[in-house]
Design a protein around this motif. Structure first.
Motif, PDB file in Angstrom:
ATOM      1  N   ARG A 625       0.812  -1.203   0.000  1.00 50.72           N
ATOM      2  CA  ARG A 625       0.000   0.000   0.000  1.00 50.72           C
ATOM      3  C   ARG A 625       0.853   1.265   0.000  1.00 50.72           C
ATOM      4  NH1 ARG A 625      -3.204   3.866   3.042  1.00 50.72           N
ATOM      5  NH2 ARG A 625      -5.355   3.712   2.326  1.00 50.72           N
ATOM      6  N   ARG A 630      -2.557   1.542  -2.721  1.00 48.49           N
ATOM      7  CA  ARG A 630      -3.729   0.787  -2.336  1.00 48.49           C
ATOM      8  C   ARG A 630      -3.263  -0.628  -2.028  1.00 48.49           C
ATOM      9  NH1 ARG A 630      -7.547  -2.707  -3.632  1.00 48.49           N
ATOM     10  NH2 ARG A 630      -9.703  -2.060  -3.527  1.00 48.49           N
ATOM     11  N   GLU A 634      -7.988  -4.336   0.839  1.00 46.82           N
ATOM     12  CA  GLU A 634      -8.355  -3.081   1.483  1.00 46.82           C
ATOM     13  C   GLU A 634      -9.624  -3.293   2.272  1.00 46.82           C
ATOM     14  OE1 GLU A 634      -7.386   0.053   1.809  1.00 46.82           O
ATOM     15  OE2 GLU A 634      -5.549   0.005   0.619  1.00 46.82           O
ATOM     16  N   PRO A 635      -9.799  -2.638   3.418  1.00 46.91           N
ATOM     17  CA  PRO A 635      -8.796  -1.862   4.119  1.00 46.91           C
ATOM     18  C   PRO A 635      -7.675  -2.765   4.677  1.00 46.91           C
ATOM     19  CG  PRO A 635     -10.994  -1.558   5.100  1.00 46.91           C
ATOM     20  CD  PRO A 635     -11.080  -2.682   4.144  1.00 46.91           C
TER      21      PRO A 635
END
Lengths: 863, 473
Positions: A625, A630, A634-635
């Motif tokens: 990330r 990213r 995710e998260p």
């Protein structure tokens, strides 16, 4: 929000309202239950706006899913799917067009719904034909004449779970419903069995007359039921439950076979808009048995714009893209990745010739190819040097460094740049800061001395490239004086076993277990027992403290001179859960209840292990990330089983690389930065512009608050002064996010109160815009005497030279001819323009131009 | 600095005038007032001639539109201790508070709201709200701000963002504002539904990011420093645009980049609006008035909301708290890091009572109550049975929503709960029903179809959820 699936006659509605508080049956997505006659909750998206003209492609092969079938006993059948693969690589569910036959009708037969029904023990094959293609699957039937009783655990409970009886909004709620409480999604069969057979005067299950059981009367709406009609009389669901009751309601046993895994087929497929695809789900049991549980599994689409799925596992494809379809059965999860590749006309060699520097590129390109999304070309040297400096060390390259790099003609210059960057002190600052975010280093929880001790320990660990498992183990088992042992400060920040438990899970495993505090986790498999069992691992940590040195509201006193130690015994309970549970890391094996000694050591061993499915995965995802903008998942603090990665293979390969290199973080940083995927341009092609998760181009991202502030200081040569820190301290060198700074707060600096990645934000806001237009921070640097503009003027540089230097300093490149000409022109005009009483018109003009550069998106974004 | 009576257009673009405070007529007959409006056309997406035409046609008459103030009672107020008292229930259920009469016969509320009791004729109590999603704060926030749970990757926009999307701004004022800070940590990591979701960040609310109860409260950085003249502000803005010519693809491919541009535009708009600056200036209210609302963040937030709505802001969200951890909020689990039940009478109750009552009084006095929906709700209710720690836990199965103004008929109770406040007894409604009611008040058709960036069509309110008409006049 799904609504009641049934139209209830008005009279029945009145009856319901009168007797059951009129609770209309509604459910939420994650606890959604399905029944045959489901009405779609929202009209699914239509086909793509422009229908695609696919050229004709011949059928290349077909496969029967599953490829081998084993039926045990007379009761179970197997749904079949015939999957066709075409010459152009796309798949189609061809079951309806297939001729499917059993080679030996005495052993098994294929019915009109394409289900295989057993007839007698033996071995045979199932054959399928579509056009000129053939496929076969092996079939074994055994124990045909052995009628085993229906199993509560493996037959009845799954039906009830599928029907939603034990879902969160219904009887699986913490308080149950209307006096009937089941465990959430059937996680505790023994308790549920007791509830069904012994409670409520045993009217729920009527052994002598099964049809009179409440558990059958209510859900069929034979008598009023607040939950509405869940299944029909004599439906398969009804038969399972009534059959089990008629058999005398055999109890679940310790020796029952249990599900070890489930498999959803096809595992992945490239389909076309409007296509339908039936999934087949197989459960594997501990006794070797396999069973088709398609009917009883629960389904969910990760992207309903791409694909929607009904309650029988029948998927409808809509728009281009990929949807991971989540399949759930008896607390096990599997995915089917179904996609509609984008319809672009691409050169054949686009994927073949794309650069592959390491395994990262192989995995990314494989997936891009399946999706038919081409990668962008590689970034320019200017783009690369600026990006690499920012992502790895949080600084901009100096103009001299840029010029040297651009001039360098050696083929391995990018790799050498990466190596050099990793040797810089700013690299250590950046990563020390990042781990300090994770570990919540701040003066809000620690005295100054302790805070520095913690920070310095972290920074030293980064400087030595301490392996991640060692780093974490040292924190988890830390003891001693908090000034001498920086890692021990973790235990000053987290003093409550519950808070510690949650933080350990979130920071080091990337999972959120908070929900399990009060009841079993609604979205993952963690039970309340798991939660409290884990907390009990931290019940013995004690702090020996001396006089308080201050206090922070809401947190309590701050101490100097704290010693952390582990008491030899001690258990954890609280008001909510008063039974002592054996210390147990989540779902791992528990320690015997009264194990003496520091139970954290056992936890550390389980946590920082190469085979812990979350530990390495969570860290490589965070690293990813940082560079890619990213995470693959995710998260990053929500690595639950039902949250799929955007790429199937890559997380596993990164984990393999990481663990086989003994958790060497720098090795992973280097590997990521060396990949062609990392080095791709951020400028999208028309064909990969919609992609924001599969790695076809670099994702631009706004500079984090501290990096931005430092960058402003760097270009203007005007450092920021932080209260209580020597002049020249960069934002990324601060050990504390509580240091006063309006700029840093406005631009999303985290408070370091909770270990959540989302505490730090980089969303642009009007507050930020106002601050850099009108506020002090940037304006003071731009106009400061003796800043970089002043120095250039004093050196006698021309406007042209200044524009050139500022571009190198800000954007790591030379301005092109058009840019240079335009900027020099407006500078000349501006320098003639009197703008106020006192005046250095040239200085004002240059200040304004510098401001414009520093607030441009080209500056504020990493691209 | 002297204003220049010259044509406001310089080089084809409207020059910012930050200093004009005398009435001025420009060469082409425009007045200063029009000019100030013109500076904000970015919000409306209009050019000056279009704006004037529309103004003439009366389409932007503020009196026709309904505004909304949404009070997020973060933490989840207990229905049994606030607006749905059960004095006849056993002690283990009814809690420590007693009901008091209000100025409407038959309606009783908790003794912790003595001032509010004098305004029962203005508000309606909806006592039969429930939801069936997970009983965590995040889901309640999503549903009470957007009408919907976020599933399948879809993040629905909140009411204020939809209102902005539909009707744009009124003059210079930001159309939707959030006071004072975004909701932070509530125990999960799901979104809270306080943004424009799939509509795009350009419709996100303007977040105040400042504490209106602080002594020197002002919206930070509203005006340029005195050493930067208007000419320089202008040229900085132009040159910044010029430099970004080389990276036009950012905005085409990235939401944050697009949003950054929009935030700059909106910043410039705010800077040129004397009206906006004045709206955020709480020093214009006297001590008396400020004390009436309560000298705390929530009280001053409500006062600020009243000022904003008076001056043309359409939608204000006020978050009463930002976190339930280590703070005193409605989330009365009874043990640390949450709040004790006694805080309702000691802090949270009076805080709400004063601010809410003052808000209703003022809006009513100014004549804005009919035009302004005031919606007060938490994420869920709380357990009827008091827990071992002396508090109450989450209970989405039944709670009370308080609505006033904007077409709501005050002085009534809609829906009721059973004898222990544990389940709706009559007229059960879900968040989507509340959403439908809100949109009806705001004048936006509930079957309106919005489009997501992926081309997916989403109905404003899910099919089958109608407005709760009993609530409305």
């Amino acid at each position: 929000m799904k609504r009641c699936k049934y139209f209830l006659p008005a009279a029945l509605i009145a009856l319901l309202a009168a007797s059951y508080a009129g609770q209309a049956f509604q459910e939420s997505g994650n606890d959604a239950t399905y029944h045959q006659k489901v009405k779609p909750k929202a009209p699914p998206p239509g086909p793509p706006a422009e229908p695609v003209n696919y050229p004709k492609s011949a059928l290349a092969r077909i496969d029967i899913l599953p490829a081998s079938i084993a039926l045990v006993g007379p009761r179970y059948s197997q749904r079949l799917v015939v999957e066709g693969t075409f010459a152009d690589g796309h798949q189609e569910d061809l079951t309806a067009q297939a001729q499917i036959t059993s080679s030996d009708g005495n052993i098994a037969a294929v019915d009109k719904d394409d289900f295989v029904q057993p007839r007698a023990d033996g071995h045979t094959t199932i054959a399928a034909t579509v056009e000129d293609q053939r496929a076969s699957a092996s079939l074994d039937v055994k124990d045909y004449s052995k009628i085993k009783p229906l199993s509560f655990r493996n037959d009845v409970l799954p039906v009830m779970t599928k029907m939603g009886c034990n879902s969160g909004p219904c009887h699986g709620a913490a308080a149950g419903k209307n006096g009937f409480k089941l465990t959430l999604r059937g996680y505790d069969p023994e308790t549920d069995y007791f509830t069904l057979t012994h409670q409520a005067l045993a009217r729920r299950t009527e052994r002598m007359e099964p049809a009179k059981s409440l558990i059958l009367l209510k859900p069929t709406l034979t008598i009023p039921h607040g939950g509405g009609r869940r299944f029909l009389l004599n439906s398969p669901e009804y038969k399972v439950i009534s059959g089990w009751i008629a058999q005398g309601m055999p109890a679940p046993e310790e020796t029952d076979a249990q599900v070890t895994a489930i498999q959803a087929l096809p595992h992945e497929a490239s389909l076309r808009p409007g296509a339908k695809q039936q999934l087949v789900v197989t459960a594997l049991f501990s006794d070797g048995r396999r069973e088709d549980v398609t009917r009883w599994a629960k389904y969910d689409s990760g992207d309903e714009g791409v694909a929607t799925v009904d309650n029988q596992g029948d998927v409808t494809m809509h728009n281009f893209g990929e949807a991971p379809v989540t399949v759930w059965y008896q607390s096990h999860v599997a995915f089917s990745r179904l996609r509609i590749p984008f319809p672009y006309q691409l050169e054949e060699t686009v994927f073949k010739n794309a650069p592959r520097h390491n395994y990262i590129d192989t995995a990314i390109l494989k997936h891009l190819e399946a999706l038919h999304i081409p990668p962008s070309p590689t970034s320019s040297d200017s783009e690369f040097i600026r990006r690499a400096y920012l992502d790895a060390a949080g600084i901009l390259p100096k103009p001299t460094e840029v010029e040297a790099f651009l001039k360098d003609t050696s083929p391995d210059k990018r790799n050498r740049l990466i190596d050099q960057l990793m040797k810089r002190p700013e690299f250590v600052d950046y990563w020390a800061y990042k781990w300090s975010d994770l570990l919540l280093v701040s003066s809000n929880r620690l005295s100054d001395e302790e805070m520095w001790s913690y920070y310095n320990w972290i920074r030293d660990s980064v400087a030595q490239n301490k392996p991640w498992d060692e780093f974490v183990r040292e924190i988890v088992t830390a003891t001693g004086n908090t000034v001498e042992n920086g890692a021990a400060n973790y235990w000053v920040i987290h003093r409550d076993p519950l808070d510690t438990s949650e933080n350990m899970a979130q920071a080091f495993l990337g999972i959120t277990i908070t929900c399990a505090h009060c009841h079993n986790h609604p979205l993952a498999k963690w039970t309340q027992k798991d939660y409290y069992g884990m907390a009990n691992l931290f019940a013995r940590v004690r702090l020996k403290t001396f006089s308080p040195s201050g206090a922070r509201a809401g947190i309590g006193p701050l101490f100097n001179n704290v010693t952390v130690y582990s008491a030899p015994t001690g258990e954890f309970t609280d008001d909510r859960y008063m039974t002592v549970l054996p210390p147990k890391p989540l779902d791992a094996k528990a320690l015997p209840e009264t194990t003496p000694g520091d139970t954290r050591i056992y936890f550390a061993k389980w946590l920082a292990a190469a085979d812990n499915p979350f530990f390495a995965r969570s860290l490589v995802n965070r690293l990813w990330r940082n560079f890619m903008g990213r995470g693959l998942i995710e998260p990053v603090d929500d690595l639950r089983a039902t949250n799929p990665a955007t790429n199937d293979e890559l997380p596993d390969e990164l984990v393999r690389d990481f663990t086989s290199h003994h958790f060497d973080i720098n090795h992973m940083i280097r590997t990521i930065m060396q990949s062609a995927t990392y080095q791709a341009s951020s400028e999208p092609l028309k064909e990969n512009a919609p992609d924001d998760k599969y790695g076809s181009h670099y994702l631009i991202k706004r500079l984090p608050a501290e990096v931005l502030l430092d960058a402003y200081s760097q270009v203007t040569h005007e450092p920021e002064k932080f209260d209580g820190y020597p002049a020249g301290t960069r934002a990324l060198q601060l050990p504390d996010t509580a240091v006063k700074s309006y700029f840093l707060n406005a631009f999303g600096r985290p408070a370091r109160q909770q270990t959540r990645e989302s505490e730090r934000t980089s969303v642009p806001t009007i507050t930020q815009a106002l601050h850099i237009i009108n506020g002090d921070t940037l304006n003071n640097k731009v106009r400061a005497p003796d800043n970089s503009i002043d120095a250039m003027i004093k050196r006698g540089l021309s406007d042209e030279q200044i524009v050139n230097d500022l571009y190198l300093a800000s954007f790591s490149r030379y301005p092109n001819e058009t840019e240079r000409a335009a900027l020099v022109k407006i500078l000349h005009t501006a320098e003639q323009q009197k703008t106020s009483g006192v005046d250095d018109m040239r200085r004002n003009a240059l200040n304004d131009m510098l401001w414009a550069m520093l607030t441009s998106e080209a500056f504020m974004f990493n691209h | 600095m002297l204003p220049r009576a010259s044509c406001p257009f310089v080089g084809g673009r409207l020059m910012l005038r930050l200093d004009a405070n005398r009435s001025v007529t420009f060469c082409d007959g425009l007045t200063r007032r029009d000019f100030l409006h013109a500076g904000s056309l970015g919000f409306l997406g209009l050019t000056l001639p279009e704006f004037l035409a529309v103004k003439a046609s009366g389409a932007v008459d503020p009196k026709k539109d309904v505004n909304c103030i949404q009070l997020m009672l973060v933490g989840g107020p207990s229905q049994l201790d606030t607006w749905d008292m059960k004095p006849d229930a056993p002690a283990s259920i009814r809690g420590p508070y007693k009901p008091i009469k209000t100025n409407v016969p038959g309606i009783e509320i908790s003794e912790i709201f003595p001032r509010m009791a004098k305004h029962a004729d203005k508000f309606a109590l909806l006592r039969s709200v429930y939801h069936t999603a997970a009983a965590v704060h995040d889901t309640g926030c999503q549903m009470m701000q957007t009408g919907r749970l976020f599933q399948g990757g879809l993040e629905s926009p909140n009411y204020g963002s939809v209102l902005r999307f539909e009707k744009g701004a009124r003059g210079d004022m930001p159309p939707n504002v959030l006071i004072p800070y975004m909701i932070g940590q509530l125990g999960g990591n799901l979104p809270h539904g306080d943004t424009a979701g799939f509509l795009g960040k350009a419709y996100d609310p303007f977040v105040l990011n400042a504490d209106p109860s602080e002594t020197n409260f002002k919206v930070p950085d509203m005006l340029p420093p005195d050493y930067i003249s208007a000419v320089r502000v202008d040229r900085r803005r132009d040159w910044r645009q010029m430099i970004d010519q080389s990276v036009k693809y950012f905005e085409e491919s990235n939401q944050d980049a697009k949003l950054m541009d929009s935030t700059f535009d909106q910043a410039y708009t705010l800077m040129t609006s004397a009206k906006a600056r004045e709206a955020f200036d709480l020093t214009q209210e006297n001590e008396e008035m400020r004390k009436r609302y309560g000298l705390n963040r929530f009280g001053q937030g409500c006062l600020l909301a009243r000022r904003l709505v008076e001056r043309g802001v359409r939608f204000v969200t006020i978050n009463m708290f930002e976190t339930v951890f280590n703070d005193i909020t409605w989330d009365i689990h009874g043990s640390a890091p949450f709040s004790p039940i006694s805080c309702y009478s000691e802090l949270v109750g009076p805080m709400f009572d004063n601010a809410y009552s003052s808000l209703l009084e003022d809006l009513s006095r100014i004549g804005l109550l009919d035009n302004t929906l005031v919606l007060a709700t938490g994420e869920f209710g709380r357990t009827p049975r008091v827990n071992p720690a002396g508090g109450r836990d989450h209970w989405p199965q039944c709670w009370t929503v308080v609505m006033a103004g904007g077409g709501v008929k005050g002085g009534q109770v809609v829906g009721s709960s059973d004898s222990i406040g544990g389940a709706p007894k009559d007229r059960p409604v879900m968040p989507s029903h509340v959403a439908a009611t809100v949109y009806k008040c705001l004048g936006i058709p509930i079957d309106k179809e919005l489009k997501t960036p992926q081309g997916r069509v989403v109905r404003l309110v899910d099919h089958g959820f109608d407005p709760i008409d009993e609530l409305l006049v």
